[in-house]
Design a protein around this motif. Structure first.
Motif, PDB file in Angstrom:
ATOM      1  N   ARG A   1      36.927   5.434  -8.091  1.00  0.00           N
ATOM      2  CA  ARG A   1      38.235   5.994  -8.386  1.00  0.00           C
ATOM      3  C   ARG A   1      38.610   7.169  -7.490  1.00  0.00           C
ATOM      4  N   LEU A   2      37.660   7.645  -6.689  1.00  0.00           N
ATOM      5  CA  LEU A   2      37.973   8.707  -5.726  1.00  0.00           C
ATOM      6  C   LEU A   2      38.181   8.130  -4.339  1.00  0.00           C
ATOM      7  N   GLY A   3      38.407   6.829  -4.272  1.00  0.00           N
ATOM      8  CA  GLY A   3      38.720   6.189  -3.005  1.00  0.00           C
ATOM      9  C   GLY A   3      37.524   5.665  -2.251  1.00  0.00           C
ATOM     10  N   GLY A   4      36.321   5.892  -2.763  1.00  0.00           N
ATOM     11  CA  GLY A   4      35.132   5.361  -2.112  1.00  0.00           C
ATOM     12  C   GLY A   4      34.636   6.193  -0.947  1.00  0.00           C
ATOM     13  N   ASN A   5      35.262   7.348  -0.683  1.00  0.00           N
ATOM     14  CA  ASN A   5      34.868   8.174   0.458  1.00  0.00           C
ATOM     15  C   ASN A   5      34.298   9.533   0.050  1.00  0.00           C
ATOM     16  N   THR A   6      34.631   9.984  -1.142  1.00  0.00           N
ATOM     17  CA  THR A   6      34.176  11.283  -1.626  1.00  0.00           C
ATOM     18  C   THR A   6      32.863  11.135  -2.372  1.00  0.00           C
ATOM     19  N   ARG A   7      31.891  11.948  -2.014  1.00  0.00           N
ATOM     20  CA  ARG A   7      30.584  11.876  -2.664  1.00  0.00           C
ATOM     21  C   ARG A   7      30.480  12.897  -3.797  1.00  0.00           C
ATOM     22  N   MET A   8      29.862  12.451  -4.881  1.00  0.00           N
ATOM     23  CA  MET A   8      29.576  13.308  -6.022  1.00  0.00           C
ATOM     24  C   MET A   8      28.106  13.145  -6.396  1.00  0.00           C
ATOM     25  N   GLY A   9      27.568  14.114  -7.098  1.00  0.00           N
ATOM     26  CA  GLY A   9      26.187  14.012  -7.553  1.00  0.00           C
ATOM     27  C   GLY A   9      26.027  12.854  -8.516  1.00  0.00           C
ATOM     28  N   VAL A  10      24.964  12.091  -8.387  1.00  0.00           N
ATOM     29  CA  VAL A  10      24.765  10.901  -9.212  1.00  0.00           C
ATOM     30  C   VAL A  10      24.802  11.242 -10.700  1.00  0.00           C
ATOM     31  N   PHE A  11      24.346  12.440 -11.068  1.00  0.00           N
ATOM     32  CA  PHE A  11      24.318  12.802 -12.483  1.00  0.00           C
ATOM     33  C   PHE A  11      25.680  13.285 -12.982  1.00  0.00           C
ATOM     34  N   ALA A  12      26.661  13.362 -12.068  1.00  0.00           N
ATOM     35  CA  ALA A  12      28.036  13.683 -12.454  1.00  0.00           C
ATOM     36  C   ALA A  12      28.882  12.420 -12.521  1.00  0.00           C
ATOM     37  N   THR A  13      28.239  11.258 -12.419  1.00  0.00           N
ATOM     38  CA  THR A  13      28.944   9.973 -12.433  1.00  0.00           C
ATOM     39  C   THR A  13      28.248   8.995 -13.375  1.00  0.00           C
ATOM     40  N   ARG A  14      28.882   7.837 -13.521  1.00  0.00           N
ATOM     41  CA  ARG A  14      28.272   6.760 -14.290  1.00  0.00           C
ATOM     42  C   ARG A  14      27.899   5.591 -13.373  1.00  0.00           C
TER      43      ARG A  14
ATOM     44  N   ASP B   1      29.734  12.654 -32.195  1.00  0.00           N
ATOM     45  CA  ASP B   1      29.806  12.093 -30.847  1.00  0.00           C
ATOM     46  C   ASP B   1      31.157  12.295 -30.159  1.00  0.00           C
ATOM     47  N   SER B   2      32.214  12.539 -30.920  1.00  0.00           N
ATOM     48  CA  SER B   2      33.550  12.644 -30.342  1.00  0.00           C
ATOM     49  C   SER B   2      33.902  14.102 -30.044  1.00  0.00           C
ATOM     50  N   LYS B   3      34.216  14.381 -28.787  1.00  0.00           N
ATOM     51  CA  LYS B   3      34.634  15.716 -28.351  1.00  0.00           C
ATOM     52  C   LYS B   3      35.933  15.574 -27.549  1.00  0.00           C
ATOM     53  N   PRO B   4      37.073  15.311 -28.219  1.00  0.00           N
ATOM     54  CA  PRO B   4      38.315  14.982 -27.518  1.00  0.00           C
ATOM     55  C   PRO B   4      38.850  16.085 -26.615  1.00  0.00           C
ATOM     56  N   ASP B   5      38.461  17.334 -26.855  1.00  0.00           N
ATOM     57  CA  ASP B   5      38.975  18.435 -26.036  1.00  0.00           C
ATOM     58  C   ASP B   5      38.030  18.827 -24.911  1.00  0.00           C
ATOM     59  N   ALA B   6      36.959  18.082 -24.732  1.00  0.00           N
ATOM     60  CA  ALA B   6      35.979  18.426 -23.700  1.00  0.00           C
ATOM     61  C   ALA B   6      36.530  18.157 -22.298  1.00  0.00           C
ATOM     62  N   ALA B   7      36.152  19.000 -21.337  1.00  0.00           N
ATOM     63  CA  ALA B   7      36.549  18.797 -19.947  1.00  0.00           C
ATOM     64  C   ALA B   7      35.887  17.528 -19.415  1.00  0.00           C
ATOM     65  N   ALA B   8      36.629  16.767 -18.605  1.00  0.00           N
ATOM     66  CA  ALA B   8      36.122  15.488 -18.093  1.00  0.00           C
ATOM     67  C   ALA B   8      35.968  15.483 -16.581  1.00  0.00           C
ATOM     68  N   GLY B   9      35.856  16.669 -15.966  1.00  0.00           N
ATOM     69  CA  GLY B   9      35.616  16.743 -14.533  1.00  0.00           C
ATOM     70  C   GLY B   9      36.663  16.013 -13.710  1.00  0.00           C
ATOM     71  N   PHE B  10      36.217  15.402 -12.614  1.00  0.00           N
ATOM     72  CA  PHE B  10      37.162  14.703 -11.739  1.00  0.00           C
ATOM     73  C   PHE B  10      37.717  13.440 -12.382  1.00  0.00           C
ATOM     74  N   SER B  11      37.102  12.962 -13.460  1.00  0.00           N
ATOM     75  CA  SER B  11      37.583  11.752 -14.134  1.00  0.00           C
ATOM     76  C   SER B  11      38.932  11.962 -14.820  1.00  0.00           C
ATOM     77  N   ASP B  12      39.261  13.212 -15.148  1.00  0.00           N
ATOM     78  CA  ASP B  12      40.537  13.490 -15.815  1.00  0.00           C
ATOM     79  C   ASP B  12      41.730  13.027 -14.991  1.00  0.00           C
ATOM     80  N   ALA B  13      41.583  13.049 -13.658  1.00  0.00           N
ATOM     81  CA  ALA B  13      42.699  12.717 -12.777  1.00  0.00           C
ATOM     82  C   ALA B  13      43.117  11.257 -12.879  1.00  0.00           C
TER      83      ALA B  13
END
Length: 226
Positions: free
Chosen positions: A75-88, A140-152
């Motif tokens: 979802r970041l275009g396949g060019n931007t790298r993120m830490g594996v533990f910050a992704t699924r 298990d539900s935290k609807p107000d939690a920050a979702a990092g770059f996934s929010d975009a």
């Protein structure tokens, strides 16, 4: 430590392409069939009281001897790298996945024992499952939690258009779930060619489609498996 496969899930996705990127975002249906050793009705006693369940499973198509500390989220275009533990990403030190799915019903069958019917799975057909746990909304539900770059990309979706005869040749339930799957855009994020024809299999059908801006146009949908 050795993990035991307790069940497998059947979703209608024979290949990775087309599988929803996250659990719960599409209304595709599946069923979980336990391995013979675990086909015991007492093992699921009380499970039908929960609306959602957690699945702990194996990325059996993505097992590698080596791992990378960074990956490129689609979802970041396949060019931007993120830490594996910050992704699924499936490419992890241990190929383990975690999904929350809706439990529609528990069916007791003569052949397979308890069968779990679920909606919203992001797994390939036949994926092995290590464990099943109840989803607890108060914990298990935290609807107000920050979702990092996934929010975009949280609300990203497309319109879907089928051929005129699709309603006459495809079961309504499959057509509805396919529409939900396609609306979340199965293409790699770096693909942006309106003339490119894509193909995927879903629930025994071959599906061909194009994507132009915010519209998915299904050009062909034909049955390939009974």
């Amino acid at each position: 430590m050795q993990m035991k496969i307790i069940a497998r899930i059947y979703t209608g996705f024979p290949e990775k392409f087309g599988v929803p990127r996250q659990s719960g975002i599409a209304e595709n249906r599946g069923k979980i069939i336990f391995e013979p050793e675990y086909r015991i009705k007492e093992a699921v006693r009380g499970l039908d009281g929960y609306e959602y369940i957690w699945l702990i499973w194996m990325f059996d198509k993505a097992v590698r001897e080596k791992w990378s500390p960074t990956v490129r989220p689609p979802r970041l275009g396949g060019n931007t790298r993120m830490g594996v533990f910050a992704t699924r990403s499936p490419f992890r030190p241990n190929p383990i996945g975690l999904s929350a799915v809706r439990l529609d019903r528990v069916e007791m069958t003569a052949e397979y024992g308890p069968v779990l019917h679920v909606t919203g799975a992001d797994l390939i057909d036949g994926t092995p499952i290590f464990d099943i746990k109840p989803y607890l909304p108060f914990a298990d539900s935290k609807p107000d939690a920050a979702a990092g770059f996934s929010d975009a990309v949280r609300d990203y979706s497309l319109s879907v258009e089928f051929p005129e005869n699709a309603e006459k040749t495809v079961e309504p339930e499959i057509l509805s779930s396919l529409k939900s799957v396609l609306s979340h855009d199965p293409r790699p994020a770096y693909h942006d060619n309106a003339d490119r024809l894509y193909g995927m299999e879903y629930c025994g059908y071959s599906v061909k489609f194009t994507v132009d801006e915010n519209m998915v146009s299904v050009t062909q949908i034909i049955r390939i498996k009974a």
